[in-house]
Design an enzyme around this catalytic site. Structure first.
Site, PDB file in Angstrom:
ATOM      1  N   ASP A 534       0.837  -1.199   0.000  1.00  0.00           N
ATOM      2  CA  ASP A 534       0.000   0.000   0.000  1.00  0.00           C
ATOM      3  C   ASP A 534       0.870   1.246   0.000  1.00  0.00           C
ATOM      4  O   ASP A 534       2.083   1.174   0.226  1.00  0.00           O
ATOM      5  CB  ASP A 534      -0.959  -0.020   1.204  1.00  0.00           C
ATOM      6  N   GLU A 614      22.575 -23.450 -17.299  1.00  0.00           N
ATOM      7  CA  GLU A 614      21.700 -22.552 -16.519  1.00  0.00           C
ATOM      8  C   GLU A 614      22.510 -21.430 -15.882  1.00  0.00           C
ATOM      9  O   GLU A 614      22.066 -20.282 -15.813  1.00  0.00           O
ATOM     10  CB  GLU A 614      20.966 -23.351 -15.434  1.00  0.00           C
TER      11      GLU A 614
END
Ligand code: DGJ
Length: 730
Positions: A534, A614
């Site tokens: 928020d 990877e």
């Protein structure tokens, strides 16, 4: 001057919007207008002068049957005096009556932006040229008044609102509801867009037409919550990303909230936002004041993208004073997903060492480093290092990580306690619990009672003791349950209705005492993923973990919803392993990486388990993110397509403020057996300028990129992805 007053008509001007209200001959403050820019002429003609049968008329209007508070648009709606729509206020006066009617008493205009003494607010920089308007409405009978505060940011097209109630009635009153804002619109042909969800599924976008009655979202979980975000949009039915009216309402508060859009029988809409009135009962003594949190209002006449840009700009520049807000953020690797509670010093050091090779800048030690924290049943509250796991303590571990050329971060969950902890054994009365009832547990933990000053002091001291010992460059501040059993042993029986709000005031006091006293530490908020995302938390934390769901396709939807109000630079977003632990879905590394570039990039995996291939992919995308980060954080953000639409792809774009460069990200959503051509239509570029696309080596004009678009490769396997970097050819 962005605030003008003429014959008691108040007009607030921003570059693209106007807000107007007027005091009537009887002292009521009516709302007249909020929308596209107009001059400051009085437009009170827009209120129809018709008799609304059976509505009440205030006593001071005599025989006038047109003047009714039930139909006129109010700026701060009254209670129990004839307006039956949602009230801005509900109080119990000392004589037991519920009435409140605020009449204009005075006003004041000054340069700069107001602040609140107990709650976080947006601040103004000098070049914002912000101004403040205060209007005091007083009840002539009770002498209770409200100060309506308006902060006008002309260049940012934002108007902030807050309310301060002052009791000068001579006796104590009980406040049961105080909305931070009320906005009466004369129409109801409107849509509401709100962001709902749950843990792992935050900020899902829900657009629906307003219907008669009250359209409501809110939280009374003690926190803004995963379930509804304290941000909503009201817009025209046809508003899209680029066209149409849209109003945004963003609540600067981390606790219970309500957002109401009430369509009345006359086809008018009242919008209200504030602290949720459930279990809210605040005693205000004579001479005392109560502050209601701030709401950030924004109007855009050019659709949802412009609305988002304005919120992004104000949050990036006027919310958080941390030096990290507009600086480079570290690429981090976090220990939680790979190790949970099971690790030792060697595991951590080995992980940090390999991560360095991937280009990570920071190693973050998540949950499990303190007390007897071997699982989630014990240890919360005991912020003392577990010497068996971390040999030599935190500063020693950090020193070794610093020696590798990486910074070091640490996890805390300061607001919580396990019953199996030294803290709980010493202070069982320090948590929220109702006398005579066993408290509800969630994740085996209880909420500390932050409404108590002694608990707040303890938390400040305990966390600061760890931070002041040195070595911590970053803190992840977690919060993993909702509040219930809302009863504080610190307050008498008749003050229990204050505890929810006092908890939040306590939280802000704690954050002031820890975050603001450690300006060199980067703080990241977290709440079981994104349960406390928020505006108020953004005044403390430059970044917040967006969701525990790190599955890329799920993240596309979560990040899409989050982007309507909150800047991309606030979204914690990491790459994790496949199959994803939550969804079991397998997505190519590239797509996981490009999706995680929609925020503050990092990793949640054990690099020791990665293949060489990877590892090199990781290093490649880490380097790419570092190159792109300034544009991702500072550019204007465009949602090029919605993950909810029946599109084959989801795409988003960042355009530099001077429109000279852009980044476009595309993730294919569906496998289609139809051999469909796919074009991504860009936005925000200069029509007449030419741009070079690095990946395809094409040079195309802004107009072509907008109208014809970038053609995607013909083979587009599900969850494949693309990034395009564009630079203006000069
Ligand atoms: C919830 C957070 O969202 C996770 O990232 C992790 O920090 C755990 N809590 C640790 O308990």
């Amino acid at each position: 001057m962005s605030i003008k007053v003429n014959n008691k008509v108040f007009t607030l001007q921003t570059e693209n919007s106007t807000y107007q209200m007027k005091v009537t001959e009887h002292g009521h403050l009516l709302h007249l207008y909020y929308g596209s820019k107009i001059a400051d002429e009085d437009i009170s003609y827009i209120i129809p002068q018709v008799m609304r049968s059976h509505e009440s008329n205030p006593p001071e209007v005599g025989e006038d049957r047109i003047y009714s508070l039930a139909a006129y648009p109010q700026e701060f709606s009254t209670n129990d005096v004839g307006d039956y729509r949602i009230p801005s206020i509900e109080l119990i006066n000392h004589d037991g009556s519920y009435s409140f009617v605020g009449k204009y008493a005075s006003h004041r205009i000054y340069d700069g932006k107001y602040s609140l003494s107990s709650l976080p607010t947006i601040y103004a920089n000098e070049d914002d040229c912000a101004q403040t308007l205060e209007i005091i409405l007083e009840d002539d009978v009770t002498h209770v008044s409200v100060k309506l505060l308006y902060g006008v940011f002309p260049k940012k097209d934002i108007i902030t609102r807050a309310v301060i109630l002052c009791n000068r009635s001579g006796k104590e009153i009980r406040l049961r509801r105080l909305m931070s804002m009320n906005l009466d619109l004369m129409t109801s042909d409107l849509d509401m867009i709100e962001f709902y969800g749950h843990h792992y599924y935050e900020r899902q976008t829900n657009r629906h037409p307003l219907t008669h009655g009250i359209n409501e979202i809110g939280s009374f979980r003690g926190v803004s919550s995963h379930f509804h975000n304290p941000f909503a949009i009201i817009c025209d039915r046809k508003t899209d990303e680029d066209t149409g009216n849209a109003y945004g309402f963003c609540f600067m508060y981390s606790g219970n909230f309500v957002f109401d859009a009430e369509v009345d029988g006359y086809g008018q809409t009242r919008i209200a936002m504030g602290i949720h009135p459930k279990q809210f009962d605040f005693h205000v003594s004579d001479g005392e004041c109560f502050e209601a949190p701030e709401v950030l209002l924004c109007h855009s006449a050019s659709g949802l993208s412009a609305l988002s840009h304005r919120y992004h700009d104000i949050f990036r520049n006027n919310a958080c004073r941390s030096k990290f807000v507009n600086s480079k953020r570290p690429v981090l690797i976090n220990s939680w997903e790979p190790f949970r509670f099971t690790f030792n010093t060697d595991t951590l050091l080995r992980t940090a060492e390999i991560s360095k090779k991937l280009g990570a800048d920071m190693f973050v030690l998540d949950d499990g480093w303190f007390g007897k924290r071997d699982n989630d049943r014990a240890g919360l509250g005991d912020w003392v290092v577990n010497g068996e796991k971390i040999i030599g303590g935190i500063p020693a571990l950090s020193e070794k990580i610093h020696a590798m050329g990486m910074s070091f971060g640490l996890w805390f969950e300061p607001e919580m306690v396990n019953e199996d902890s030294d803290l709980y054994r010493a202070h069982p009365d320090w948590c929220l619990r109702v006398p005579g009832r066993a408290p509800s547990r969630s994740r085996h933990q209880l909420c500390l009672d932050l409404s108590r000053p002694d608990v707040c002091d303890h938390i400040i001291d305990a966390v600061n003791a760890v931070l002041d010992a040195g070595g911590v460059d970053y803190v992840k501040w977690d919060y993993n349950r909702y509040v219930c059993d809302v009863y504080s042993s610190y307050y008498p029986a008749d003050r229990q209705g204050e505890v929810y709000h006092r908890y939040i005031l306590g939280l802000y006091r704690i954050l002031d005492g820890i975050v603001k006293t450690h300006p060199d530490i980067l703080f990241e908020g977290c709440s079981g993923g994104g349960g406390r995302y928020d505006g108020a938390i953004m005044t403390y934390f430059p970044q917040t973990w967006c969701s525990d769901n790190t599955d890329a396709p799920s993240r596309l939807v979560i990040q899409y919803g989050t982007s309507f109000a909150y800047p991309i630079s606030t979204m914690g977003s990491h790459v994790s392993v496949c199959p994803n632990k939550k969804t079991k879905r397998t997505v190519p590394f590239k797509t996981r990486a490009l999706t995680a570039m929609h925020g503050t990039f990092g990793y949640e995996l054990d690099p020791a388990k990665m293949t060489d291939e990877e590892m090199s992919e990781c290093a490649e995308y880490t380097a790419l993110y570092k190159e792109y980060q300034p544009l991702i954080f500072g550019g204007d953000y465009y949602r090029l397509s919605s993950p909810y639409d029946d599109e084959l792809f989801t795409a988003w774009e960042f355009v530099s403020k001077d429109k000279s460069s852009a980044l476009v990200f595309v993730v294919m959503q569906e496998i289609s057996i139809m051999d469909k051509n796919c074009y991504v239509h860009l936005r925000g570029l200069k029509d007449d300028s030419f741009y070079r696309i690095e990946q395809t080596e094409q040079i195309l004009s802004g107009a072509v990129l907008k109208n014809a678009g970038i053609l995607l490769p013909h083979t587009k396997p599900q969850y494949s992805s693309y990034v395009f970097k564009l630079s203006e050819v000069r």
